[in-house]
Every structure is written in C-alpha cells, then in structure tokens.
Design a protein around this motif. Structure first.
Motif, PDB file in Angstrom:
ATOM      1  N   LEU A  82      -7.952   6.884  -0.159  1.00 20.01           N
ATOM      2  CA  LEU A  82      -8.788   5.778   0.313  1.00 20.01           C
ATOM      3  C   LEU A  82      -8.692   4.578  -0.629  1.00 20.01           C
ATOM      4  N   ILE A  83      -8.638   4.845  -1.928  1.00 20.03           N
ATOM      5  CA  ILE A  83      -8.511   3.755  -2.896  1.00 20.03           C
ATOM      6  C   ILE A  83      -7.162   3.053  -2.736  1.00 20.03           C
ATOM      7  N   ARG A  85      -5.367   2.918  -0.069  1.00 15.78           N
ATOM      8  CA  ARG A  85      -5.371   2.145   1.179  1.00 15.78           C
ATOM      9  C   ARG A  85      -6.093   0.819   0.993  1.00 15.78           C
ATOM     10  N   ARG A  86      -7.206   0.830   0.295  1.00 19.54           N
ATOM     11  CA  ARG A  86      -7.947  -0.402   0.065  1.00 19.54           C
ATOM     12  C   ARG A  86      -7.119  -1.415  -0.738  1.00 19.54           C
ATOM     13  N   GLY A 118      -4.028   5.123   5.162  1.00 17.82           N
ATOM     14  CA  GLY A 118      -4.776   6.101   4.380  1.00 17.82           C
ATOM     15  C   GLY A 118      -4.296   7.511   4.617  1.00 17.82           C
TER      16      GLY A 118
END
Length: 476
Positions: A82-83, A85-86, A118
């Motif tokens: 998730l990190i 992807r951000r 993600g």
C-alpha cells in the motif's frame, strides 16, 4: 489449506484412536466403507460439518507460532504494498498523461495496471518473501506464505484476464466465479465444495438439477458465448473491410454468422453439460407454433428484413423517401431500418413497410439525381436569352454536374408570364435537395437582375366608377 497447514491435527487424532482400541477393531474400522447418507439433507449436513471442522482446525493452526509469524509477515508485506502504491501510483498516472500517441488498447491496459498497482506490488513482495523464507528456514515454515502468494497471484491473473470480456455484468460474474474456484482449488477443498453443491438439487421427473450442474452450465455457456462473440467480431470486421461484397450482403453475412455462432454455442454448451436436447426440440416446436400466431408482425418484419438483404433493394448509405420521410439509411436491423433525416431525426421504419409500400431510392443503381425547378419571366423578355441565362446560372452552382449540363425549356404561356422548367443533375443526394434548389434560385435571381430580366407577379388595377359613393368621397 487446512489439510496441509494443520497436518498434525488429524494424524494425532488417528494415533490416539489406534492406541485406545484393539488392533483388530481398528483395522475393521479403518477399512469399513464410509456411511452413505440416507437423504440429501443428511449428505448436505455431513459435508457442511466436514467443512466447518476443517475451518476450525485451520483457525486453530493460525495461532501456532510459525503460522502466526507467517500471518504477520503477510500483513506487513500488504502494508508495504500500500505504501509503494501511494508513492508510485501518482507518478505512473502523470507519465501516462504524456503518452498521447499510444493506441487505445495500450492505454486501457496501462490504466488497468495503474488501478491494480497495489496488488502487483503485493504479489511481487509475497513471492520475494516466500523465496527468502525457503532459503533461510524450513520449507514447512513458509507454507502458509506460499498459499497466500498463490492466491494473490491467481486473483491478479483472473483480474487481468477478465478485462477481455466486454460486457460488464458478464465480466463480473466470470471474475467472481473464477476467484472462488481458484481459492477452493488452492486451499484444497474443491471436492467437498463440489459434493455440497451437487447435493443441493431438485428433481423434475427423471431430471435432476443441482446447483453444481447449474454453475457448470453457466460457466461452459459463458465460455462458448465468449468464443462465439470473439469469432463473430473478428469475422464481421473482415467482412466489412471486403470491398468486393456489397453493403447489403455484408449485413446479411454478419447477421447469419452471428445467428450461426451463438446458436451453435448455445446447443453445444448444453450438450457439453449433459442436457438432453430431445425435450428441447419438442419445446422449441411448440414455441415456434405459438410465435407464428402471437408474433405475426415480428416474424413478418424479420422475414421482410431477410428479403431486403437478399434483393439488395436498399443498403446502408442509400438516400430514400418513404412516405413523407426523406433521409439516408444508417443501418439495416433485423426488425427495422434506421433512417436519418436532414434535421437530425432518426426514424425506425419497420421492414414490412419497406416491402409493402412505395419507396423512392434516390441512389439505388447510381448516385445521379435530376432536379427540376419552375420559374416565369415577363412577355417582354426574349425567351432565347432567358434560357441561355438560366442554363449558365445553374451551371455556375457547386454540386451541379457539368458533364450532364442543365437544360431549360418553355412549358407554357401563363396569364402574366412565360413559364419555364430548368433541369439539372447532382451526384450527392446525401448533401440535401432543398439547399441545392435554393442555390440555383439565387443564381437565377442574380443573373436576371444583372441582365434586366423581370420576374412578373400578379398585379391588380382598381377603377372607381362615376356616381359611386367612393367616387364622391374622392371628389370631395
């Protein structure tokens, strides 16, 4: 998955049972055939209890040290994905905005990758984690991570593969069905799930319809319909690019191909599932009789559409007049013909009306159209000069053909004018008829104005008689 993750649970139970009973009784118990449920409800209950027991065993195994560590590792890798992807998703989006020259299919696929970025990061990190765990510790201590990695990869592959399906509803059905199937297969409870679904059934006479049979039919029919749609789209595009085939025959070939492919997909799919087509043949005969009486207009339009395609009386692009409707044909449907008029309205004319009523096809055998306009000049004007000016004026207008020159003739001597007819040819009726007539009238007006030709109009002369009341008022 519970069978593999918690292998010690069932083995310990079997060992405890073997120690508590005599060897002869244990061998007889082990070799005894499994109990056959008396009713479908008993079978459903037994399979459900088995699945619940395996689920409880799996949940208990998660709290064992190494399995718990693997769950924590998977959660940590999920958070890391998730990190990532951000961080990378906005950069990828900005980069895609600069790819203006890419084809649409490549941009569409890149957007899918951006949306699933993600998941892609999670799959990569999971397999890296599995590889590292297998190198630094025992393979059994990374078994749960391997299952999660396989599930994530399978779900991601299914997501990308189902993007090929154009229909959103069908795409969602196939995607969720494939997710469920690969999950059950990787976990290792496919047989139990199949037995449970097959036990939920209804019987209609000698026919037994179970949930498992329905799911098989939906999946197989979906695959066959997808193949039929792909073949139909590909072949239709090739047929429409073939300039040796007339437009009407192209439409007929495409419609026939679609009916053939989808019909074959339906019947072959039912046959592959194991459905008896004998009853379907009898049912289709009864339905056909009902359709013949109840849907006469629909059947008439369908047959009329086939006749129109076969005799090539009209085709897409033709300019026609049906009653008071003038326009060009957009498409030929199974039930109606789509006609667009000059004012942008789209009329759906039933095929039967095109067979039974008079139709003016302005471009049936060729695109040449002759138009006539009428006008009159004063008796004091030389008719030879008028005809010459009229022909020159019409020839100066765009869209009027010069290799079929205009002609002008006297058609009569009216009460106040010499009447003429001016005839000219155009080749593009789709460009409109009223506008070209208006342009020729304007050209005539300019030519007559420049050469002193007058266009008469009705005039009235009022004479006041002597002795009338109006005459006395005039004298006063």
């Amino acid at each position: 998955m519970a069978n593999h993750v918690a292998q010690s649970g069932p083995d310990d139970a079997i060992q405890d049972l073997q120690e508590q009973v005599p060897p002869e009784a244990f061998e007889a118990l082990r070799d005894a055939p499994p109990a056959v449920p008396n009713t479908p409800l008993d079978e459903i209950t037994e399979v459900g209890q088995s699945l619940i027991a395996q689920g409880l065993t799996f949940m208990e195994s998660l709290f064992r040290p190494w399995n718990f560590y693997q769950v924590l590792i998977a959660l940590g890798l999920f958070a890391a994905s998730l990190i990532l992807r951000r961080v990378f998703a906005p950069r990828l989006h900005e980069w895609l905005r600069t790819r203006e020259g890419w084809p649409k299919w490549r941009l569409r696929m890149a957007l899918v990758v951006h949306k699933r970025l993600g998941g892609i990061f999670f799959v990569v990190l999971m397999w890296v984690g599995v590889f590292v765990m297998r190198e630094v510790t025992w393979p059994s201590r990374s078994y749960l991570l391997g299952i999660i990695a396989n599930l994530a990869l399978a779900w991601l592959v299914v997501t990308f593969a189902t993007r090929l399906i154009g229909n959103p509803f069908l795409r969602s059905m196939v995607r969720y069905g494939a997710w469920i199937y690969v999950t059950l297969n990787i976990i290792g409870i496919t047989d139990e799930a199949e037995t449970l679904l097959d036990s939920i059934a209804i019987e209609l006479g000698e026919t037994r319809i179970s949930v498992w049979l329905v799911l098989q039919a939906v999946f197989i029919l979906g695959v066959f319909f997808f193949v039929a749609r792909f073949l139909s789209t590909t072949t239709s595009a090739r047929i429409q690019r073939n300039e040796d085939i007339s437009p009407s025959m192209q439409v007929l070939a495409v419609k026939f191909l679609q009916v053939l492919l989808y019909g074959a997909a339906f019947f072959i799919g039912l046959r592959a599932v194991g459905f008896d087509l004998t009853g379907l043949a009898v049912l289709s005969g009864a339905i056909g009789v009902g359709l013949g009486f109840g849907l006469q207009k629909v059947v008439s339009n369908l047959v009329s559409g086939v006749i129109i395609l076969l005799d090539k009386s009209i085709k897409p692009g033709d300019v026609i007049t049906v009653g008071s409707t003038f326009g060009w044909i957009n498409s030929l449907g199974a039930r109606y013909v789509s006609i667009t008029t000059r004012d942008g309205r789209e009329y759906l004319i039933p095929n039967e009306d095109l067979i039974t009523t008079q139709v003016v096809n302005w471009s049936h055998s060729n695109d040449f159209v002759r138009l006539d306009i009428y006008f009159g000049t004063a008796y004091g004007d030389n008719p030879h000069e008028v005809r010459k000016l009229a022909i020159e004026a019409a020839g100066s207008v765009d869209r009027v053909l010069d290799f079929r020159p205009p002609v002008c003739h006297i058609v009569g001597f009216g009460d106040s004018s010499v009447d003429y007819i001016l005839r000219f040819w155009i080749r593009d009726p789709t460009g409109g008829l009223t506008n070209i007539r208006g342009n020729v009238y304007l050209a005539l007006w300019d030519a007559f104005e420049a050469n002193g030709i007058s266009i008469p109009f009705p005039q009235r002369e009022v004479k006041v008689l002597e002795g009338s009341e109006l005459g006395h008022k005039a004298l006063d």
